[in-house]
Write a protein that holds these residues in place. Structure first.
Motif, PDB file in Angstrom:
ATOM      1  N   ILE A 274       0.850  -1.190   0.000  1.00  0.00           N
ATOM      2  CA  ILE A 274       0.000   0.000   0.000  1.00  0.00           C
ATOM      3  C   ILE A 274       0.882   1.235   0.000  1.00  0.00           C
ATOM      4  CG2 ILE A 274      -1.996  -0.974   1.204  1.00  0.00           C
ATOM      5  CD1 ILE A 274      -0.791   0.183   3.763  1.00  0.00           C
ATOM      6  N   GLN A 275       0.335   2.356  -0.482  1.00  0.00           N
ATOM      7  CA  GLN A 275       1.123   3.595  -0.428  1.00  0.00           C
ATOM      8  C   GLN A 275       0.850   4.311   0.888  1.00  0.00           C
ATOM      9  OE1 GLN A 275       1.054   6.233  -3.890  1.00  0.00           O
ATOM     10  NE2 GLN A 275       1.619   7.928  -2.525  1.00  0.00           N
ATOM     11  N   LEU A 276       1.918   4.609   1.611  1.00  0.00           N
ATOM     12  CA  LEU A 276       1.808   5.279   2.910  1.00  0.00           C
ATOM     13  C   LEU A 276       1.766   6.798   2.718  1.00  0.00           C
ATOM     14  CD1 LEU A 276       4.419   3.140   4.867  1.00  0.00           C
ATOM     15  CD2 LEU A 276       1.921   3.115   5.119  1.00  0.00           C
ATOM     16  N   LEU A 289      -5.737  13.199   9.452  1.00  0.00           N
ATOM     17  CA  LEU A 289      -6.165  11.842   9.123  1.00  0.00           C
ATOM     18  C   LEU A 289      -4.928  11.029   8.747  1.00  0.00           C
ATOM     19  CD1 LEU A 289      -9.191  12.770   6.826  1.00  0.00           C
ATOM     20  CD2 LEU A 289      -9.368  11.788   9.117  1.00  0.00           C
ATOM     21  N   PHE A 290      -5.025   9.700   8.899  1.00  0.00           N
ATOM     22  CA  PHE A 290      -3.952   8.835   8.423  1.00  0.00           C
ATOM     23  C   PHE A 290      -4.497   8.108   7.199  1.00  0.00           C
ATOM     24  CE2 PHE A 290      -1.261   5.132   8.064  1.00  0.00           C
ATOM     25  CZ  PHE A 290       0.003   5.658   8.309  1.00  0.00           C
ATOM     26  N   VAL A 291      -4.022   8.547   6.017  1.00  0.00           N
ATOM     27  CA  VAL A 291      -4.626   8.112   4.759  1.00  0.00           C
ATOM     28  C   VAL A 291      -3.646   7.267   3.954  1.00  0.00           C
ATOM     29  CG1 VAL A 291      -5.684   8.890   2.597  1.00  0.00           C
ATOM     30  CG2 VAL A 291      -6.084  10.163   4.709  1.00  0.00           C
ATOM     31  N   ILE A 292      -4.054   6.036   3.633  1.00  0.00           N
ATOM     32  CA  ILE A 292      -3.235   5.174   2.773  1.00  0.00           C
ATOM     33  C   ILE A 292      -3.895   5.084   1.408  1.00  0.00           C
ATOM     34  CG2 ILE A 292      -2.334   3.844   4.715  1.00  0.00           C
ATOM     35  CD1 ILE A 292      -4.355   1.597   3.864  1.00  0.00           C
ATOM     36  N   LYS A 293      -3.159   4.523   0.447  1.00  0.00           N
ATOM     37  CA  LYS A 293      -3.710   4.394  -0.898  1.00  0.00           C
ATOM     38  C   LYS A 293      -3.441   2.979  -1.397  1.00  0.00           C
ATOM     39  CE  LYS A 293      -2.146   7.208  -4.289  1.00  0.00           C
ATOM     40  NZ  LYS A 293      -1.951   8.503  -4.966  1.00  0.00           N
ATOM     41  N   THR A 294      -4.474   2.323  -1.955  1.00  0.00           N
ATOM     42  CA  THR A 294      -4.316   0.971  -2.475  1.00  0.00           C
ATOM     43  C   THR A 294      -5.368   0.671  -3.537  1.00  0.00           C
ATOM     44  OG1 THR A 294      -4.621  -1.373  -1.951  1.00  0.00           O
ATOM     45  CG2 THR A 294      -5.559   0.188  -0.401  1.00  0.00           C
ATOM     46  N   GLU A 295      -4.959  -0.101  -4.538  1.00  0.00           N
ATOM     47  CA  GLU A 295      -5.908  -0.501  -5.578  1.00  0.00           C
ATOM     48  C   GLU A 295      -6.959  -1.473  -5.023  1.00  0.00           C
ATOM     49  OE1 GLU A 295      -3.861  -1.912  -9.116  1.00  0.00           O
ATOM     50  OE2 GLU A 295      -2.531  -0.161  -9.009  1.00  0.00           O
ATOM     51  N   LYS A 296      -6.599  -2.115  -3.908  1.00  0.00           N
ATOM     52  CA  LYS A 296      -7.530  -3.095  -3.331  1.00  0.00           C
ATOM     53  C   LYS A 296      -8.351  -2.467  -2.200  1.00  0.00           C
ATOM     54  CE  LYS A 296      -4.029  -5.657  -2.519  1.00  0.00           C
ATOM     55  NZ  LYS A 296      -3.077  -6.678  -2.064  1.00  0.00           N
ATOM     56  N   ARG A 297      -8.619  -1.181  -2.332  1.00  0.00           N
ATOM     57  CA  ARG A 297      -9.276  -0.440  -1.260  1.00  0.00           C
ATOM     58  C   ARG A 297     -10.596  -1.077  -0.815  1.00  0.00           C
ATOM     59  NH1 ARG A 297     -11.570   4.923  -1.588  1.00  0.00           N
ATOM     60  NH2 ARG A 297     -12.801   4.135  -3.317  1.00  0.00           N
ATOM     61  N   ASP A 298     -11.448  -1.440  -1.773  1.00  0.00           N
ATOM     62  CA  ASP A 298     -12.777  -1.912  -1.394  1.00  0.00           C
ATOM     63  C   ASP A 298     -12.730  -3.268  -0.684  1.00  0.00           C
ATOM     64  OD1 ASP A 298     -13.712   0.482  -2.322  1.00  0.00           O
ATOM     65  OD2 ASP A 298     -14.235  -0.276  -4.316  1.00  0.00           O
ATOM     66  N   ASP A 299     -11.792  -4.148  -1.113  1.00  0.00           N
ATOM     67  CA  ASP A 299     -11.598  -5.420  -0.400  1.00  0.00           C
ATOM     68  C   ASP A 299     -11.105  -5.172   1.022  1.00  0.00           C
ATOM     69  OD1 ASP A 299     -12.258  -6.706  -2.709  1.00  0.00           O
ATOM     70  OD2 ASP A 299     -10.177  -7.040  -3.364  1.00  0.00           O
ATOM     71  N   GLN A 344      -8.898   5.183  -4.508  1.00  0.00           N
ATOM     72  CA  GLN A 344      -7.907   4.329  -3.840  1.00  0.00           C
ATOM     73  C   GLN A 344      -7.590   4.699  -2.392  1.00  0.00           C
ATOM     74  OE1 GLN A 344      -4.430   4.015  -6.320  1.00  0.00           O
ATOM     75  NE2 GLN A 344      -5.552   3.033  -7.989  1.00  0.00           N
ATOM     76  N   ILE A 345      -7.999   5.891  -1.963  1.00  0.00           N
ATOM     77  CA  ILE A 345      -7.612   6.309  -0.604  1.00  0.00           C
ATOM     78  C   ILE A 345      -8.469   5.642   0.463  1.00  0.00           C
ATOM     79  CG2 ILE A 345      -6.539   8.562  -0.972  1.00  0.00           C
ATOM     80  CD1 ILE A 345      -9.343   9.773  -0.636  1.00  0.00           C
TER      81      ILE A 345
END
Ligand SMILES: *Cc1c(COP(=O)(O)O)cnc(C)c1O
Length: 367
Positions: A274-276, A289-299, A344-345
């Motif tokens: 994931i992107q930190l 906020l502590f916000v990460i980014k990932t293509e698998k966000r919904d899972d 993605q966030i």
């Protein structure tokens, strides 16, 4: 092991008695508008920001309206901001009768991309463009030195939407140093929160300060029933000022806790796909906020929810694709970085007192 998205009670509990006493005192005195508590709040908040003047007001949205009005912006004018922010930023521009222009954000920092701002102005500059409102999102300031350099070139005023950035800095300077005016929100969930709605406007410019002070209170300057200009009623309540004065004394401690907890998260997540959140160099990120980014966000949301862990998306629909702004005629892909980020966030559970165990529980679910 359920983990809430945030807790307001953890930081409130230890100072509850002091606040109860203060509220009681104000009720005994029946002083509910203005007065010493508001004057002192304004002095103390200005000092906290390292800015000469602060004016308390009703909320962060009205703070933006006051800032735009003080700069003389209105119908026929245009103001540039970003599409990935809470709607209030654009709403304030629309509400005073000016036209909103969006430019995209920087991929790693989620804030206005100075290069996109420059490109837009090179191609589309017209003298009705009067101001830029960068948003210091998630606790990190936009690239103010660059944004101000470009704004100066085109003679644009800069208003900093700092609703999520109490105590944030670039090169040791906070909101209000780079731009003409910075605006704050003290909505209960912000890094400094009132017991309801409240906001503030800060500036180093004495002329602007005077205009804001008048606008916030019916165009009045000092004497009652003497109105120098047509203003509004969007004052901060005495009760809110008093509560915020008490809470402000703990803000630095809470902010340091936020920074510490963010690094606990980062250490536990560094090998995951994931992107930190990244912090700009020479910048103090205050992690609203502590916000990460990932293509698998919904899972990921699904897996967290199954474990009783709450999370959030700030914000799921960019402003240019909101029904409220459909009249602008924007379509998908107009602001690709913003749109990718919206898809993605993920904001993870976060508040100053979140425990290391709670953070580990969250991180264990993330793969
Ligand atoms: C919260 C917020 C506002 C609005 O503040 P209110 O006090 O709720 O009116 C404006 N801009 C941003 C970026 C915010 O997060």
């Amino acid at each position: 092991m359920s983990v809430p998205f945030m807790s307001l009670s953890d930081s409130l509990f230890p100072i509850r008695e002091e606040i109860d006493k203060k509220i009681s005192q104000i009720i005994n005195e029946t002083n509910f508008i203005g007065g010493e508590e508001l004057d002192l709040f304004e002095q103390e908040f200005a000092a906290y920001c390292g800015i000469k003047y602060a004016t308390g007001c009703s909320n962060g949205t009205d703070a933006l309206i006051l800032a735009l009005k003080a700069l003389g912006i209105g119908p026929g004018d245009k103001v540039i901001t970003v599409p990935n922010t809470f709607i209030a930023t654009a709403e304030a521009i629309s509400f005073i009768g000016a036209e909103v222009i969006f430019v995209d954000i920087e991929k790693d920092f989620y804030t206005m991309d100075p290069q996109k701002l420059d490109e837009y102005l090179q191609k589309n500059y017209d003298p009705s463009i009067k101001a830029v409102i960068p948003v210091h999102l998630f606790g990190q300031m936009a690239d103010m030195p660059e944004i101000c350099k470009i704004s100066e070139k085109y003679n644009l005023k800069v208003i900093e939407d700092s609703a999520q950035a109490h105590g944030a800095k670039i090169n040791g300077k906070g909101p209000g140093y780079y731009g003409s005016i910075a605006t704050y929100s003290f909505y209960p969930g912000k890094n400094l929160g009132a017991f309801g709605d409240a906001g503030a406007v800060v500036t180093n410019d004495p002329g602007l300060h005077k205009k804001i002070k008048m606008l916030v209170n019916h165009g009045r300057w000092n004497e009652k029933y003497t109105h120098k200009s047509i203003g509004m009623n969007c004052r901060m309540d005495t009760l809110q000022a008093a509560i915020l004065r008490i809470k402000m004394r703990h803000l630095e401690k809470w902010t340091e806790e936020r920074i510490t907890k963010a690094s606990v998260y980062k250490n536990l997540l560094k090998n995951k796909s994931i992107q930190l959140p990244e912090t700009r160099s020479n910048c103090r990120h205050v992690f609203h906020l502590f916000v990460i980014k990932t293509e698998k966000r919904d899972d990921l949301i699904k897996a967290l929810t199954e474990e009783g862990i709450s999370s959030g998306i700030h914000y799921p629909v960019p402003l240019h694709l909101q029904e409220a702004y459909s009249f602008m005629g924007h379509k998908k892909n107009d602001f690709p970085i913003t749109e990718q980020s919206c898809n993605q966030i993920l904001s993870l559970p976060f508040w100053p007192e979140i425990s290391n165990n709670q953070i580990s529980d969250v991180c264990r679910v993330i793969s």
